[in-house]
Design a protein around this motif. Structure first.
Motif, PDB file in Angstrom:
ATOM      1  N   CYS A   1       0.793  -1.313   0.058  1.00 50.97           N
ATOM      2  CA  CYS A   1      -0.026   0.026   0.013  1.00 50.97           C
ATOM      3  C   CYS A   1       0.901   0.988   0.065  1.00 50.97           C
ATOM      4  O   CYS A   1       1.550   1.392   0.763  1.00 50.97           O
ATOM      5  CB  CYS A   1      -1.042  -0.063   1.157  1.00 50.97           C
TER       6      CYS A   1
ATOM      7  N   VAL B   1       1.159   5.099   0.650  1.00 46.27           N
ATOM      8  CA  VAL B   1       0.240   5.894   1.122  1.00 46.27           C
ATOM      9  C   VAL B   1       0.637   7.525   1.136  1.00 46.27           C
ATOM     10  O   VAL B   1       1.949   7.728   1.212  1.00 46.27           O
ATOM     11  CB  VAL B   1       0.104   5.780   2.751  1.00 46.27           C
TER      12      VAL B   1
ATOM     13  N   VAL C   1      -3.210   4.781  -2.177  1.00 48.80           N
ATOM     14  CA  VAL C   1      -4.211   5.632  -1.289  1.00 48.80           C
ATOM     15  C   VAL C   1      -3.780   6.797  -1.067  1.00 48.80           C
ATOM     16  O   VAL C   1      -2.613   7.320  -0.635  1.00 48.80           O
ATOM     17  CB  VAL C   1      -4.279   4.889   0.085  1.00 48.80           C
TER      18      VAL C   1
ATOM     19  N   GLN D   1      -5.041  10.326   0.220  1.00 51.86           N
ATOM     20  CA  GLN D   1      -5.947  10.966   1.248  1.00 51.86           C
ATOM     21  C   GLN D   1      -5.868  12.506   1.334  1.00 51.86           C
ATOM     22  O   GLN D   1      -4.649  13.022   1.491  1.00 51.86           O
ATOM     23  CB  GLN D   1      -5.732  10.354   2.497  1.00 51.86           C
TER      24      GLN D   1
ATOM     25  N   ARG E   1      -2.193  10.372   6.704  1.00 50.14           N
ATOM     26  CA  ARG E   1      -1.734   9.170   6.276  1.00 50.14           C
ATOM     27  C   ARG E   1      -2.268   8.025   7.420  1.00 50.14           C
ATOM     28  O   ARG E   1      -2.396   6.856   6.791  1.00 50.14           O
ATOM     29  CB  ARG E   1      -0.181   9.360   6.653  1.00 50.14           C
TER      30      ARG E   1
ATOM     31  N   ALA F   1      -5.647   6.960   6.256  1.00 51.72           N
ATOM     32  CA  ALA F   1      -5.708   6.151   4.866  1.00 51.72           C
ATOM     33  C   ALA F   1      -5.107   4.862   5.038  1.00 51.72           C
ATOM     34  O   ALA F   1      -5.591   4.105   4.210  1.00 51.72           O
ATOM     35  CB  ALA F   1      -4.658   6.877   4.117  1.00 51.72           C
ATOM     36  N   LEU F   2      -4.731   4.477   6.303  1.00 53.41           N
ATOM     37  CA  LEU F   2      -4.509   2.856   6.593  1.00 53.41           C
ATOM     38  C   LEU F   2      -5.712   2.166   6.532  1.00 53.41           C
ATOM     39  O   LEU F   2      -5.789   1.016   6.490  1.00 53.41           O
ATOM     40  CB  LEU F   2      -3.752   2.842   7.852  1.00 53.41           C
TER      41      LEU F   2
ATOM     42  N   ALA G   1      -5.847   0.783   3.423  1.00 58.55           N
ATOM     43  CA  ALA G   1      -4.612  -0.166   2.882  1.00 58.55           C
ATOM     44  C   ALA G   1      -4.945  -1.617   3.271  1.00 58.55           C
ATOM     45  O   ALA G   1      -5.451  -2.336   4.043  1.00 58.55           O
ATOM     46  CB  ALA G   1      -3.594   0.485   4.052  1.00 58.55           C
TER      47      ALA G   1
ATOM     48  N   VAL H   1       3.583  -1.154   4.134  1.00 61.58           N
ATOM     49  CA  VAL H   1       3.268   0.287   3.584  1.00 61.58           C
ATOM     50  C   VAL H   1       4.406   1.008   3.208  1.00 61.58           C
ATOM     51  O   VAL H   1       5.520   1.217   3.752  1.00 61.58           O
ATOM     52  CB  VAL H   1       2.444   1.043   4.839  1.00 61.58           C
TER      53      VAL H   1
END
Length: 252
Positions: free
Chosen positions: A6, A8, A40, A42, A74, A77-78, A81, A86
């Motif tokens: 993922c 971020v 991702v 955000q 951040r 945003a997890l 994920a 990450v």
């Protein structure tokens, strides 16, 4: 079975135009077989200024939320994920060729390593780049080494937190990024190094854009009183974690 990384990214309106450059650098990454990335993005806030710059790609997820700074963006945003790793990619930065593959190799090759970082080049407005003369040696970073260097060098870490690649469960266990107005990524880096070994790649992993509107270039970022407070809580957290001798069960 496909394995996921993922990526971020926290973004606000001024940095949104740089997302396309970040996307190009991410799309150019070559990963081992059966690995994929999911990006991702955000937004730190809810505006109409960011969405037009978000790449049209099924591997990209865009979310918005109330403003709280890049660390909050951040961390929230997890929730989107997927995968066991990450990778941080700030909206105005670019990954160097091969960066993700080197990160994966470092952590897949040694289960005692919890996170990885890499060499950075400042990307200046005229297109030129500048490196750093005091990077650490290529290889493992032992527990506590980042804090030792940071306290001895006017709160400057030996590796750059904008290059961070980390095991997701370790990141979540530490609560994500610190709830600070700045230095939230340095706080996370020191916390990670208090509980696990890390890795530094001497190959360039990131182009760190220098530009007029970046948050770290604003006057508030260097306010002396706030900086002292930030550094105090970052250090206290790192030392508390070290004293508790907590560690990720998979990291030894």
């Amino acid at each position: 079975m496909t394995r996921h990384i993922c990526i971020v990214t926290a973004v606000h309106a001024p940095s949104a135009p740089f997302l396309q450059d970040a996307y190009k650098s991410l799309s150019a990454q070559e990963l081992p077989d059966d690995w994929e990335w999911h990006w991702v993005i955000q937004e730190d806030g809810r505006t109409d200024a960011v969405a037009p710059h978000v790449p049209d790609d099924t591997r990209v997820t865009f979310r918005q939320g109330r403003p709280g700074g890049p660390g909050v963006a951040r961390t929230i945003a997890l929730a989107q994920a997927e995968g066991e790793y990450v990778k941080v990619l700030d909206a105005d930065d670019q990954l160097a060729p091969g960066a993700l593959a080197r990160d994966v190799a470092a952590l897949e090759g040694d289960r005692t390593i919890g996170w990885a970082t890499s060499r950075v080049l400042d990307h200046l407005p005229d297109g030129s780049t500048v490196g750093f003369a005091e990077d650490p040696d290529h290889g493992p970073i032992e527990r506590g080494a980042v804090l030792d260097h940071w306290t001895a060098n006017d709160f400057r870490a030996p590796v750059h937190p904008a290059t961070l690649f980390v095991r997701r469960d370790l990141l979540v266990a530490l609560g994500g990024w610190m709830a600070l107005p700045a230095s939230e990524d340095t706080g996370l880096l020191l916390a990670l190094n208090s509980v696990s070994r890390g890795w530094f790649s001497a190959e360039v992993g990131l182009l760190y854009r220098k530009w007029e509107g970046q948050v770290t270039g604003q006057a508030a970022h260097v306010d002396a009183a706030e900086r002292r407070a930030r550094m105090a809580v970052v250090e206290e957290r790192a030392r508390a974690l070290a004293s508790m001798r907590w560690h990720h069960p998979g990291l030894g």
